[in-house]
Design an enzyme around this catalytic site. Structure first.
Site, PDB file in Angstrom:
ATOM      1  N   VAL A 153       0.903  -1.534  -0.039  1.00 45.08           N
ATOM      2  CA  VAL A 153      -0.095   0.316   0.192  1.00 45.08           C
ATOM      3  C   VAL A 153       0.868   0.700  -0.106  1.00 45.08           C
ATOM      4  CG1 VAL A 153      -0.548   0.410   2.370  1.00 45.08           C
ATOM      5  CG2 VAL A 153      -1.984   1.338   0.997  1.00 45.08           C
ATOM      6  N   ASP A 189      -7.457  -1.670   4.803  1.00 42.80           N
ATOM      7  CA  ASP A 189      -7.751  -2.725   5.850  1.00 42.80           C
ATOM      8  C   ASP A 189      -6.585  -3.315   6.438  1.00 42.80           C
ATOM      9  OD1 ASP A 189      -8.180  -5.838   5.293  1.00 42.80           O
ATOM     10  OD2 ASP A 189      -8.963  -4.563   3.501  1.00 42.80           O
ATOM     11  N   GLY A 232      -6.120  -6.712  -0.180  1.00 41.52           N
ATOM     12  CA  GLY A 232      -6.895  -5.491   0.953  1.00 41.52           C
ATOM     13  C   GLY A 232      -5.939  -4.335   1.142  1.00 41.52           C
ATOM     14  N   GLU A 233      -5.447  -3.905   2.742  1.00 40.53           N
ATOM     15  CA  GLU A 233      -4.791  -2.782   2.227  1.00 40.53           C
ATOM     16  C   GLU A 233      -4.755  -1.498   2.469  1.00 40.53           C
ATOM     17  OE1 GLU A 233      -0.689  -3.131   1.415  1.00 40.53           O
ATOM     18  OE2 GLU A 233      -0.359  -5.073   3.044  1.00 40.53           O
ATOM     19  N   GLY A 234      -5.715  -1.297   1.325  1.00 41.26           N
ATOM     20  CA  GLY A 234      -6.068  -0.295  -0.241  1.00 41.26           C
ATOM     21  C   GLY A 234      -5.974  -0.750  -1.270  1.00 41.26           C
TER      22      GLY A 234
END
Length: 359
Positions: free
Chosen positions: A97, A184, A326-328
């Site tokens: 990210v 997240d 995830g993570e963005g």
């Protein structure tokens, strides 16, 4: 705060959308040739109430992090301590990210809403870099309860997490963000996401549950059974989104729902990442159906529940790369697409101004 935020969420501005459609018809390109980008730019005009809408920049990623009691059921091969360790990696700038955020020129804010283990504290090595990732401590509790045994959260705890998300949205927008991106972190968080998606859409847990970090067949079967058992125990009512979040959600899911609601109330687009984000988006839409107007689906996650949720929300993902990190990360990769859709309305000449003949 929640009631005030919901009351501020309004439908799209039809006059601004009509103006954007009319402008698209005069630009130097065949009508409809930009496909979904034209629809997106029209919707963003309606959200802003202006044509053209503001260019969605700068971008701010908000990564909400929490742990999950259901981890005890063996739904993930990763130890729970990885949640806190990855937060250290985010703050040090070493995660995917961070790489994508640097490429996009986006800020990164990490919000601890419920991490179970103590977080590493970065050592200060001189003046603080304002562009460095920052940590916000807003822990409601150290991880949720096991949703197969009892409700993951109390209603008050779920509400506190939603309020945290709203507050972070306000802070980022007040600091100048033109678009928010969801992020997240939480080992085991695809299990509550699958439960939330099944609860809000009514699909069978087999259709909402994926393999998360790449679990094997026995673990996947156990994960589906866990989701099924949790839904049978709690029978969450989709008309009561706070109750659903409390029964089978996670603190990061509730906070993300709040972030989405906060962005919608401020007429600011929120670019959704993967399955955690879209499960939270279902809760936000249950709180305030018009909040969907602020949502942009960044990508189609490899998690099957994400497609179920996007279909329920009526959102088309901008990219499909088989991502499931995830993570963005997926939202960041989609960000130039969103910016480009708006830039067209700002920068492309009309047939008249360019002296180009129309057909």
């Amino acid at each position: 705060m929640l009631e005030t935020t919901i009351s501020a969420i309004r439908p799209l501005d039809e006059a601004a959308m009509a103006a954007a459609r009319e402008l698209h018809g005069r630009l130097t390109k065949p009508p409809g040739s930009l496909g979904l980008l034209e629809d997106l730019s029209v919707r963003l005009a309606g959200l802003a109430g202006a044509c053209p809408p503001p260019v969605p920049e700068p971008a701010a990623v908000a990564i909400f992090a929490g742990d999950h009691g259901v981890h005890a059921q063996g739904v993930s091969p990763w130890p729970q301590e990885v949640t806190g360790q990855m937060i250290g990696n985010f703050l040090a700038g070493g995660a995917v990210v961070n790489a994508f955020a640097r490429q996009a020129g986006a800020s990164v804010t990490v919000v601890d809403v419920g991490v179970a283990t103590p977080l590493p504290v970065p050592e200060a090595s001189g003046p603080t870099d304002p562009s460095a990732p920052r940590l916000v401590t807003a822990s409601v509790r150290r991880g949720t309860r096991d949703l197969t045994v009892t409700a993951a959260l109390t209603r008050d705890e779920a509400l506190a997490a939603v309020r945290t998300g709203i507050r972070i949205a306000d802070e980022l927008i007040d600091a100048g963000a033109g678009i928010l991106l969801t992020g997240d972190m939480g080992i085991g968080n695809t299990t509550p996401a699958a439960a939330l998606i099944a609860a809000f859409t009514g699909v069978d847990p087999l259709d909402s549950t994926g393999r998360g970090t790449g679990i094997d067949d026995p673990t996947y079967a156990r994960k589906v059974a866990v989701v099924r058992a949790a839904l049978a125990r709690h029978t969450p009512d989709p008309a009561d989104p706070l109750g659903v979040l409390a029964a089978v959600g996670g603190l990061e899911h509730a906070a993300l729902a709040g972030l989405i609601l906060g962005a919608a109330a401020r007429r600011t687009p929120v670019l959704l990442d993967g399955v955690i984000a879209v499960s939270a988006a279902l809760a936000a839409a249950a709180f305030a159906p018009d909040a969907v107007a602020a949502m942009v689906a960044g990508h189609r996650s490899a998690e099957p529940g994400a497609t179920v949720a996007l279909r329920h929300l009526g959102l088309d993902p901008l990219i499909d790369l088989g991502l499931r990190l995830g993570e963005g990360t997926g939202a960041l990769l989609a960000l130039p697409v969103v910016t480009g859709a708006v830039r067209v309305l700002h920068d492309v000449a009309t047939f008249d101004s360019a002296g180009v003949a129309e057909k």
